[in-house]
Each structure stands twice: as C-alpha cells, then as structure tokens.
Design an enzyme around this catalytic site. Structure first.
Site, PDB file in Angstrom:
ATOM      1  N   CYS A   1       0.825  -1.223   0.000  1.00  0.00           N
ATOM      2  CA  CYS A   1       0.000   0.000   0.000  1.00  0.00           C
ATOM      3  C   CYS A   1       0.856   1.269   0.000  1.00  0.00           C
ATOM      4  CB  CYS A   1      -0.926   0.004   1.213  1.00  0.00           C
ATOM      5  SG  CYS A   1      -1.974  -1.453   1.241  1.00  0.00           S
TER       6      CYS A   1
ATOM      7  N   HIS B   1      -3.911   6.920   1.061  1.00  0.00           N
ATOM      8  CA  HIS B   1      -4.099   5.587   0.478  1.00  0.00           C
ATOM      9  C   HIS B   1      -5.497   5.124   0.863  1.00  0.00           C
ATOM     10  CE1 HIS B   1      -4.089   1.390  -0.150  1.00  0.00           C
ATOM     11  NE2 HIS B   1      -3.963   1.091   1.124  1.00  0.00           N
TER      12      HIS B   1
ATOM     13  N   ASN C   1      -9.958  -0.996  -2.176  1.00  0.00           N
ATOM     14  CA  ASN C   1      -8.545  -0.727  -1.900  1.00  0.00           C
ATOM     15  C   ASN C   1      -7.719  -1.322  -3.044  1.00  0.00           C
ATOM     16  OD1 ASN C   1      -5.891  -0.871  -1.006  1.00  0.00           O
ATOM     17  ND2 ASN C   1      -6.425  -1.531   1.077  1.00  0.00           N
TER      18      ASN C   1
HETATM   19  O1  UT7 Z   1      -4.429  -1.298   2.809  1.00  0.00           O
HETATM   20  C1  UT7 Z   1      -3.646  -1.856   3.788  1.00  0.00           C
HETATM   21  C2  UT7 Z   1      -4.060  -1.416   5.106  1.00  0.00           C
HETATM   22  N1  UT7 Z   1      -5.301  -2.040   5.466  1.00  0.00           N
HETATM   23  C3  UT7 Z   1      -6.082  -1.498   6.369  1.00  0.00           C
HETATM   24  O2  UT7 Z   1      -5.774  -0.433   6.847  1.00  0.00           O
HETATM   25  C4  UT7 Z   1      -7.299  -2.261   6.811  1.00  0.00           C
HETATM   26  C5  UT7 Z   1      -7.473  -2.128   8.293  1.00  0.00           C
HETATM   27  N2  UT7 Z   1      -8.537  -2.932   8.868  1.00  0.00           N
HETATM   28  C6  UT7 Z   1      -9.840  -2.785   8.536  1.00  0.00           C
HETATM   29  O3  UT7 Z   1     -10.168  -1.963   7.702  1.00  0.00           O
HETATM   30  C7  UT7 Z   1     -10.874  -3.579   9.293  1.00  0.00           C
HETATM   31  O4  UT7 Z   1     -10.230  -4.283  10.335  1.00  0.00           O
HETATM   32  C8  UT7 Z   1     -11.639  -4.594   8.396  1.00  0.00           C
HETATM   33  C9  UT7 Z   1     -12.560  -3.812   7.487  1.00  0.00           C
HETATM   34  C10 UT7 Z   1     -10.686  -5.424   7.597  1.00  0.00           C
HETATM   35  C11 UT7 Z   1     -12.501  -5.506   9.258  1.00  0.00           C
HETATM   36  O5  UT7 Z   1     -13.370  -4.762  10.077  1.00  0.00           O
HETATM   37  P1  UT7 Z   1     -13.471  -5.086  11.623  1.00  0.00           P
HETATM   38  O6  UT7 Z   1     -14.435  -4.136  12.174  1.00  0.00           O
HETATM   39  O7  UT7 Z   1     -12.076  -5.026  12.196  1.00  0.00           O
HETATM   40  O8  UT7 Z   1     -14.093  -6.531  11.636  1.00  0.00           O
HETATM   41  P2  UT7 Z   1     -13.518  -7.896  12.252  1.00  0.00           P
HETATM   42  O9  UT7 Z   1     -12.423  -8.429  11.375  1.00  0.00           O
HETATM   43  O10 UT7 Z   1     -13.196  -7.703  13.689  1.00  0.00           O
HETATM   44  O11 UT7 Z   1     -14.736  -8.838  12.132  1.00  0.00           O
HETATM   45  C12 UT7 Z   1     -15.961  -8.576  12.839  1.00  0.00           C
HETATM   46  C13 UT7 Z   1     -16.959  -9.644  12.485  1.00  0.00           C
HETATM   47  C14 UT7 Z   1     -16.435 -11.069  12.619  1.00  0.00           C
HETATM   48  O12 UT7 Z   1     -17.500 -11.885  13.070  1.00  0.00           O
HETATM   49  P3  UT7 Z   1     -17.629 -12.281  14.623  1.00  0.00           P
HETATM   50  O13 UT7 Z   1     -16.356 -12.993  14.954  1.00  0.00           O
HETATM   51  O14 UT7 Z   1     -17.770 -10.995  15.354  1.00  0.00           O
HETATM   52  O15 UT7 Z   1     -18.839 -13.148  14.629  1.00  0.00           O
HETATM   53  C15 UT7 Z   1     -16.080 -11.457  11.207  1.00  0.00           C
HETATM   54  O16 UT7 Z   1     -16.126 -12.844  10.998  1.00  0.00           O
HETATM   55  O17 UT7 Z   1     -17.353  -9.508  11.113  1.00  0.00           O
HETATM   56  C16 UT7 Z   1     -17.161 -10.756  10.435  1.00  0.00           C
HETATM   57  N3  UT7 Z   1     -16.761 -10.460   9.066  1.00  0.00           N
HETATM   58  C17 UT7 Z   1     -17.658 -10.265   8.073  1.00  0.00           C
HETATM   59  N4  UT7 Z   1     -18.994 -10.281   8.054  1.00  0.00           N
HETATM   60  C18 UT7 Z   1     -19.604 -10.006   6.874  1.00  0.00           C
HETATM   61  C19 UT7 Z   1     -15.514 -10.323   8.553  1.00  0.00           C
HETATM   62  N5  UT7 Z   1     -15.579 -10.011   7.252  1.00  0.00           N
HETATM   63  C20 UT7 Z   1     -16.900  -9.962   6.936  1.00  0.00           C
HETATM   64  C21 UT7 Z   1     -17.580  -9.703   5.730  1.00  0.00           C
HETATM   65  N6  UT7 Z   1     -18.927  -9.731   5.761  1.00  0.00           N
HETATM   66  N7  UT7 Z   1     -16.952  -9.403   4.573  1.00  0.00           N
END
Ligand code: UT7
Length: 335
Positions: free
Chosen positions: A115, A262, A292
């Site tokens: 990135c 980014h 992204n």
């Molecule tokens: O470009 C490089 C740099 N990248 C970044 O800066 C990305 C940084 N991180 C993020 O943007 C966020 O962490 C994400 C968007 C990737 C994820 O969001 P989050 O709020 O951190 O969600 P999470 O990974 O903690 O997941 C929360 C819940 C989980 O379910 P449980 O365990 O709470 O039941 C996941 O399994 O959401 C679930 N989940 C989804 N549900 C529906 C994960 N992905 C999805 C999905 N659709 N696509």
C-alpha cells in the site's frame, strides 16, 4: 540539485463493476456490513476474458500519463513500477512496460512495498531527478487483486476490500523553484510483516509443499490480514507521517489544501480528517467506487482529484500511505 515535479497523470480501471450485492451472492457478507466497516460500495475486477493484467493496466495508465505530460516516450529515462500482484513471480512488471511501450532500453525498477508502494516509487523517482541522473521517470502503481483473492466466506474479511486498477505519473524536472515534490518520508517495521501478508508461494512455501501440508484449510497462499491490528497501526502511522512531512517543510495543517490518503478504509480516512480538522474538500476519497487498490490507490485518487479540478496550481498536496510490511510513507507536493 534539481527539483522534481509531476508532469502528467493517468489512470485505468477495468470496466467490470463488482457490487457488494454481487459478493453477497458468492459468500456470506452484506452490503450493510461492507459499507459500515469500510465505506466500499463497489470495486472493479478484471474481466477474465479481457487482456488486462497488472502490467497491461499499468501500461494503459502510463500511456495516458505520458500523453498528458507532453514528454516523448523516447525521453523516459527510468520506469519505476509498484505492485504486490505482478504478472510473474519474476521478472517484475517494469520490464514488461519497457517492452509494451517500446521505450528504449531504459532501466526498470520494481517496488514491493504494497500500500505504501506508490509513495516509495515516487520517492525513488524524486531522488534520481534531484541528483540530475535522470530527467523523465515513469512511475506506475497497478494491482490485479481479483486474480488472487479467496472469494469464499473463509476469505471474506480480506476479499471484499480489494479491487483492481492502475495509476501512473510522469515525473520530471520542475522549471519553477519551490514547485513540485518538496519531500518524501518512508518508514518500515518488519516485526509486523506477517500481520498483512501473502506468505506463499515463496522460496519457503513452495506450491507442492503447501498443497501437501494444507490439503483443505489454512492455505497460506491467500492474503491474510489481522484487520484490527492493521487498523490501529494505520491511524497512528498515517497521522505521524503526515505531520513529519508538514513539519519538514515548515507547514501547518492549515496549509494543507488536499490530502490524498491511500484508500485503505473510509473509516481510517475519516479518522484522520477529524483528527486534523480538515473539511470534505481537503480530503479525496474514492474507495467507495474502487475498494482498496493498494499501490494503485494513490495515483488513481490523485489523477481523479486533478481531473475534477480539485487540485490547483500552488496547492499543497499531501500523499500518505500505510500498509503491509508494515510500511508507511508520505510525500509533500506543491502543485
Ligand atoms: O491497505 C492496507 C491497510 N489495510 C487497512 O488499513 C485495513 C485495516 N482494517 C480494517 O479496515 C478492518 O479491520 C476490516 C474492514 C478489515 C474488518 O473490520 P473489523 O471491524 O475489524 O471486523 P472484524 O475483522 O473484527 O470482524 C468482525 C466480524 C467477525 O465476526 P464475529 O467474529 O464478530 O462473529 C467477522 O467474521 O465480522 C465478520 N466479518 C464479516 N462479516 C460479513 C468479517 N468479514 C466480513 C464480511 N462480511 N466481509
């Protein structure tokens, strides 16, 4: 010492739009979840029947940048190509561009800083211009994510985020003192290398070995991301590296006319906007439409902001990135 300047910008995104609704038909996800957590509504995926690849998309963006720069392609002295999704394991895409554009046998450097790759690439170009070694440098960021994502529920936390596309710039010597790239700032912290990574295939994880060890699950040749750790580090490092760049140039946040972050997550950009008390016109976001696109995200956003007339001569433009490595970087430009 010479000063470098962006002389022309270009972009290319595939026509094929993949909406959140489309994704919800092939994995357990929803428009609501994706928009709430990331701001993304849709992204572009290469049409597998088209000739698009990372290098081909890079070429298309580069052709537009060259045309707009007024620089003859035969006067390009160096190609710098940033990507995490090259067409080949080796060689890198830079040499493919040299061939595709029939540029003379100029050097081609490939940058692998994910990135942050485009800001790293721009910084490399800036150094070569400053020393006088080269006059015109083609700087490309291009990604074909859709070719390597786990498009099942197992991979949903990563695969809904990323999209395909390319952006490019021709960087040359500035004719006006004080106008152009003012400074660049690069960082890395390898202790977090595996927190956002595609581990194999690599010399340590070769395909037959991976398949033997992981017949069904935990396949390490799809990208992995520890989302929350990445998010927490991103908001800190984005802020730091923006301030580092402004301070280096004796600028205040109030001097900033346009921030091109980014496009990692709309929530990250909004956090930075709020922290620096910037209004909507001072931050450019297009993650809603493209997802992204890693090394392509900054040059695509910069090109669009410029096309929309949102960047004017004399403006202070800040590019800032954070991503896998971890790496983070900024570039301070006077347009
Ligand atoms: O470009 C490089 C740099 N990248 C970044 O800066 C990305 C940084 N991180 C993020 O943007 C966020 O962490 C994400 C968007 C990737 C994820 O969001 P989050 O709020 O951190 O969600 P999470 O990974 O903690 O997941 C929360 C819940 C989980 O379910 P449980 O365990 O709470 O039941 C996941 O399994 O959401 C679930 N989940 C989804 N549900 C529906 C994960 N992905 C999805 C999905 N659709 N696509």
């Amino acid at each position: 010492m010479y000063q470098s300047k962006i002389k022309g910008l270009g972009k290319y995104v595939p026509d094929n739009i993949v909406t959140n609704e489309d994704l919800s038909k092939i994995m357990e996800t929803s428009d609501e979840w994706i928009v709430e957590r990331t701001g993304i509504k849709e992204r572009r995926h290469i049409d597998k029947k088209s000739d698009d690849t990372t290098a081909v998309m890079g070429k298309k963006a580069a052709m537009q940048a060259i045309e707009r720069s007024g620089v003859d392609k035969d006067d390009i002295d160096l190609i710098v190509f940033a990507t995490l999704s090259p067409d080949y394991y080796f060689p890198g895409c830079g040499v493919q561009i040299q061939d595709m554009l029939s540029i003379h046998t100029c050097p081609a450097i490939d940058v692998r800083n994910q990135c942050s790759g485009y800001v790293y690439a721009l910084s490399i170009a800036d150094q070569f211009i400053k020393t006088g070694m080269y006059k015109n440098i083609l700087v490309i960021g291009s990604e074909n994510h859709s070719g390597g994502l786990d498009m099942t529920t197992r991979g949903r936390s990563v695969s809904v985020i990323f999209g395909d596309g390319a952006g490019a710039a021709v960087v040359g010597r500035s004719e006006n003192e004080g106008q152009g790239i003012l400074s660049t700032h690069l960082h890395s912290q390898g202790e977090f290398a595996e927190e956002l990574a595609l581990i194999g295939p690599s010399t340590n994880h070769w395909v037959p070995e991976i398949i033997k060890e992981n017949p069904q699950e935990n396949i390490p040749y799809f990208p992995y991301m520890n989302g929350q750790l990445v998010f927490k580090n991103a908001v800190v490092r984005f802020s730091e590296v923006i301030m580092e760049g402004l301070q280096k140039n004796n600028l205040e946040v109030s001097d900033l006319d346009m921030l091109i972050p980014h496009q990692a997550n709309l929530r990250i950009a909004q956090f930075i906007q709020k922290k620096f008390k910037l209004n909507d016109d001072q931050v450019y976001n297009n993650i809603q439409r493209y997802g992204n696109t890693t090394a392509a995200s900054i040059p695509i956003a910069l090109t669009e902001a410029w096309e929309e007339g949102k960047i004017k001569e004399g403006d202070h433009v800040v590019l800032a990135a954070f991503g896998s490595g971890f790496t983070w970087a900024s570039a301070i430009l006077k347009w």
